[in-house]
Design a protein around this motif. Structure first.
Motif, PDB file in Angstrom:
ATOM      1  N   PRO A  49      43.828  11.352   6.021  1.00  0.00           N
ATOM      2  CA  PRO A  49      45.016  10.533   5.750  1.00  0.00           C
ATOM      3  C   PRO A  49      45.911  11.101   4.657  1.00  0.00           C
ATOM      4  N   LEU A  50      45.364  11.949   3.792  1.00  0.00           N
ATOM      5  CA  LEU A  50      46.175  12.579   2.754  1.00  0.00           C
ATOM      6  C   LEU A  50      46.977  13.755   3.289  1.00  0.00           C
ATOM      7  N   GLY A  51      46.641  14.217   4.499  1.00  0.00           N
ATOM      8  CA  GLY A  51      47.390  15.307   5.115  1.00  0.00           C
ATOM      9  C   GLY A  51      47.197  16.641   4.433  1.00  0.00           C
ATOM     10  N   LYS A  52      46.044  16.846   3.806  1.00  0.00           N
ATOM     11  CA  LYS A  52      45.790  18.083   3.081  1.00  0.00           C
ATOM     12  C   LYS A  52      44.687  18.895   3.753  1.00  0.00           C
ATOM     13  N   ILE A  53      44.764  20.215   3.530  1.00  0.00           N
ATOM     14  CA  ILE A  53      43.698  21.106   3.975  1.00  0.00           C
ATOM     15  C   ILE A  53      42.957  21.639   2.751  1.00  0.00           C
ATOM     16  N   PRO A  54      41.676  21.976   2.986  1.00  0.00           N
ATOM     17  CA  PRO A  54      40.901  21.923   4.231  1.00  0.00           C
ATOM     18  C   PRO A  54      40.426  20.508   4.548  1.00  0.00           C
ATOM     19  N   ALA A  55      40.144  20.296   5.825  1.00  0.00           N
ATOM     20  CA  ALA A  55      39.508  19.073   6.297  1.00  0.00           C
ATOM     21  C   ALA A  55      38.441  19.485   7.297  1.00  0.00           C
ATOM     22  N   LEU A  56      37.251  18.929   7.172  1.00  0.00           N
ATOM     23  CA  LEU A  56      36.118  19.300   8.020  1.00  0.00           C
ATOM     24  C   LEU A  56      35.677  18.090   8.837  1.00  0.00           C
ATOM     25  N   THR A  57      35.893  18.159  10.162  1.00  0.00           N
ATOM     26  CA  THR A  57      35.430  17.083  11.028  1.00  0.00           C
ATOM     27  C   THR A  57      33.957  17.290  11.342  1.00  0.00           C
ATOM     28  N   ARG A  58      33.252  16.161  11.473  1.00  0.00           N
ATOM     29  CA  ARG A  58      31.832  16.197  11.804  1.00  0.00           C
ATOM     30  C   ARG A  58      31.573  15.273  12.982  1.00  0.00           C
ATOM     31  N   PRO A  59      30.652  15.642  13.871  1.00  0.00           N
ATOM     32  CA  PRO A  59      30.329  14.750  14.982  1.00  0.00           C
ATOM     33  C   PRO A  59      29.654  13.479  14.472  1.00  0.00           C
ATOM     34  N   ASP A  60      30.180  12.338  14.890  1.00  0.00           N
ATOM     35  CA  ASP A  60      29.566  11.043  14.561  1.00  0.00           C
ATOM     36  C   ASP A  60      29.515  10.767  13.061  1.00  0.00           C
ATOM     37  N   ALA A  61      30.465  11.298  12.321  1.00  0.00           N
ATOM     38  CA  ALA A  61      30.527  11.037  10.875  1.00  0.00           C
ATOM     39  C   ALA A  61      31.971  11.218  10.422  1.00  0.00           C
ATOM     40  N   PRO A  62      32.356  10.577   9.319  1.00  0.00           N
ATOM     41  CA  PRO A  62      33.740  10.705   8.858  1.00  0.00           C
ATOM     42  C   PRO A  62      34.100  12.149   8.500  1.00  0.00           C
ATOM     43  N   THR A  63      35.376  12.466   8.635  1.00  0.00           N
ATOM     44  CA  THR A  63      35.880  13.773   8.221  1.00  0.00           C
ATOM     45  C   THR A  63      35.750  13.921   6.716  1.00  0.00           C
ATOM     46  N   LEU A  64      35.368  15.105   6.299  1.00  0.00           N
ATOM     47  CA  LEU A  64      35.313  15.420   4.869  1.00  0.00           C
ATOM     48  C   LEU A  64      36.568  16.168   4.470  1.00  0.00           C
ATOM     49  N   TYR A  65      37.113  15.863   3.302  1.00  0.00           N
ATOM     50  CA  TYR A  65      38.259  16.605   2.803  1.00  0.00           C
ATOM     51  C   TYR A  65      38.168  16.750   1.298  1.00  0.00           C
ATOM     52  N   ASP A  66      38.945  17.684   0.798  1.00  0.00           N
ATOM     53  CA  ASP A  66      38.890  18.240  -0.551  1.00  0.00           C
ATOM     54  C   ASP A  66      37.831  19.346  -0.535  1.00  0.00           C
ATOM     55  N   SER A  67      38.247  20.517  -0.980  1.00  0.00           N
ATOM     56  CA  SER A  67      37.356  21.677  -0.885  1.00  0.00           C
ATOM     57  C   SER A  67      36.055  21.459  -1.646  1.00  0.00           C
ATOM     58  N   ARG A  68      36.103  20.715  -2.750  1.00  0.00           N
ATOM     59  CA  ARG A  68      34.870  20.505  -3.520  1.00  0.00           C
ATOM     60  C   ARG A  68      33.869  19.669  -2.733  1.00  0.00           C
ATOM     61  N   VAL A  69      34.355  18.654  -2.039  1.00  0.00           N
ATOM     62  CA  VAL A  69      33.466  17.822  -1.226  1.00  0.00           C
ATOM     63  C   VAL A  69      32.896  18.636  -0.068  1.00  0.00           C
ATOM     64  N   ILE A  70      33.766  19.379   0.613  1.00  0.00           N
ATOM     65  CA  ILE A  70      33.323  20.170   1.760  1.00  0.00           C
ATOM     66  C   ILE A  70      32.308  21.228   1.326  1.00  0.00           C
ATOM     67  N   CYS A  71      32.588  21.918   0.244  1.00  0.00           N
ATOM     68  CA  CYS A  71      31.666  22.966  -0.225  1.00  0.00           C
ATOM     69  C   CYS A  71      30.327  22.379  -0.629  1.00  0.00           C
ATOM     70  N   ARG A  72      30.351  21.242  -1.287  1.00  0.00           N
ATOM     71  CA  ARG A  72      29.086  20.616  -1.697  1.00  0.00           C
ATOM     72  C   ARG A  72      28.278  20.218  -0.466  1.00  0.00           C
ATOM     73  N   PHE A  73      28.951  19.680   0.541  1.00  0.00           N
ATOM     74  CA  PHE A  73      28.270  19.291   1.777  1.00  0.00           C
ATOM     75  C   PHE A  73      27.660  20.502   2.481  1.00  0.00           C
ATOM     76  N   LEU A  74      28.453  21.561   2.624  1.00  0.00           N
ATOM     77  CA  LEU A  74      27.969  22.739   3.346  1.00  0.00           C
ATOM     78  C   LEU A  74      26.840  23.430   2.594  1.00  0.00           C
ATOM     79  N   ASP A  75      26.926  23.439   1.277  1.00  0.00           N
ATOM     80  CA  ASP A  75      25.841  24.018   0.476  1.00  0.00           C
ATOM     81  C   ASP A  75      24.555  23.224   0.659  1.00  0.00           C
ATOM     82  N   ALA A  76      24.663  21.902   0.627  1.00  0.00           N
ATOM     83  CA  ALA A  76      23.469  21.064   0.827  1.00  0.00           C
ATOM     84  C   ALA A  76      22.919  21.249   2.231  1.00  0.00           C
TER      85      ALA A  76
END
Length: 201
Positions: A49-76
């Protein structure tokens, strides 16, 4: 998963570098879009909804956005250890420093690119560059021992921030008077993950 991206975004580059460092490139489809602060891509607005990149869509889960959130998720997800608990606060502070440089540098680029030339606010550009210079001095004077230590998200953030300065603000010569940081960047940019994600204007 799908990653909305633009190849010149330093925040997107952070995610792309992390994907390569953690062996997850094959798990993420990259969706290139054309978007600006004044004209947001329609699909991106649906994903973020903020219209910013990056945004990471996931199957059956909300989209993640903000690079810090996405990186933390992918690292975990990969259990890669790029957010090491034994030095987590230093790592997060270094990541915030790199991201802060990106924030200022992107803001400067928007000021020049999106505003009519006669309305460009020179004092804003001066103020943002002063923030960048203070951050660069801190990196050069206080953070070199960390930067030469084991890879973590702080390294990736700083490396991508410096690459963006080269892309958009090269004439300002951020390396002048910062020999230690310049030497580290020269070595770090040779990592395959960095070399494969060099932005092109």
């Amino acid at each position: 998963m799908q990653l909305y991206f633009s190849p010149t975004s330093p925040y997107v580059r952070k995610v792309s570098v992390l994907l390569r460092e953690t062996g997850q490139m094959a798990d993420v489809e990259h969706l290139a879009i054309q978007t600006t602060a004044l004209n947001t891509d329609a699909d991106l607005k649906t994903a973020n909804p903020l219209g910013k990149i990056p945004a990471l869509t996931r199957p059956d889960a909300p989209t993640l956005y903000d690079s810090r959130v996405i990186c933390r998720f992918l690292d975990a997800r990969a259990e890669a250890g790029l957010y090491p608990e034994e030095r987590i606060w230093d790592t997060l502070t270094l990541e915030a420093t790199g991201d802060g440089i990106m924030d200022c540098a992107v803001s400067m680029a928007y000021e020049v690119k999106l505003r009519p030339e006669e309305l460009v606010f020179d004092d804003w550009l001066t103020s943002q560059w002063a923030k960048i210079e203070r951050a660069l001095d801190a990196l050069n004077n206080r953070w070199m021992s960390h930067l030469y230590g084991p890879l973590d998200i702080g390294h990736i953030s700083v490396g991508c921030a410096l690459g963006y300065l080269d892309l958009r603000h090269d004439a300002r010569n951020w390396r002048a008077g910062r020999d230690a940081l310049a030497a580290w960047e020269k070595s770090f940019r040779e990592r395959p993950s960095m070399a494969e994600t060099v932005p092109v204007a």
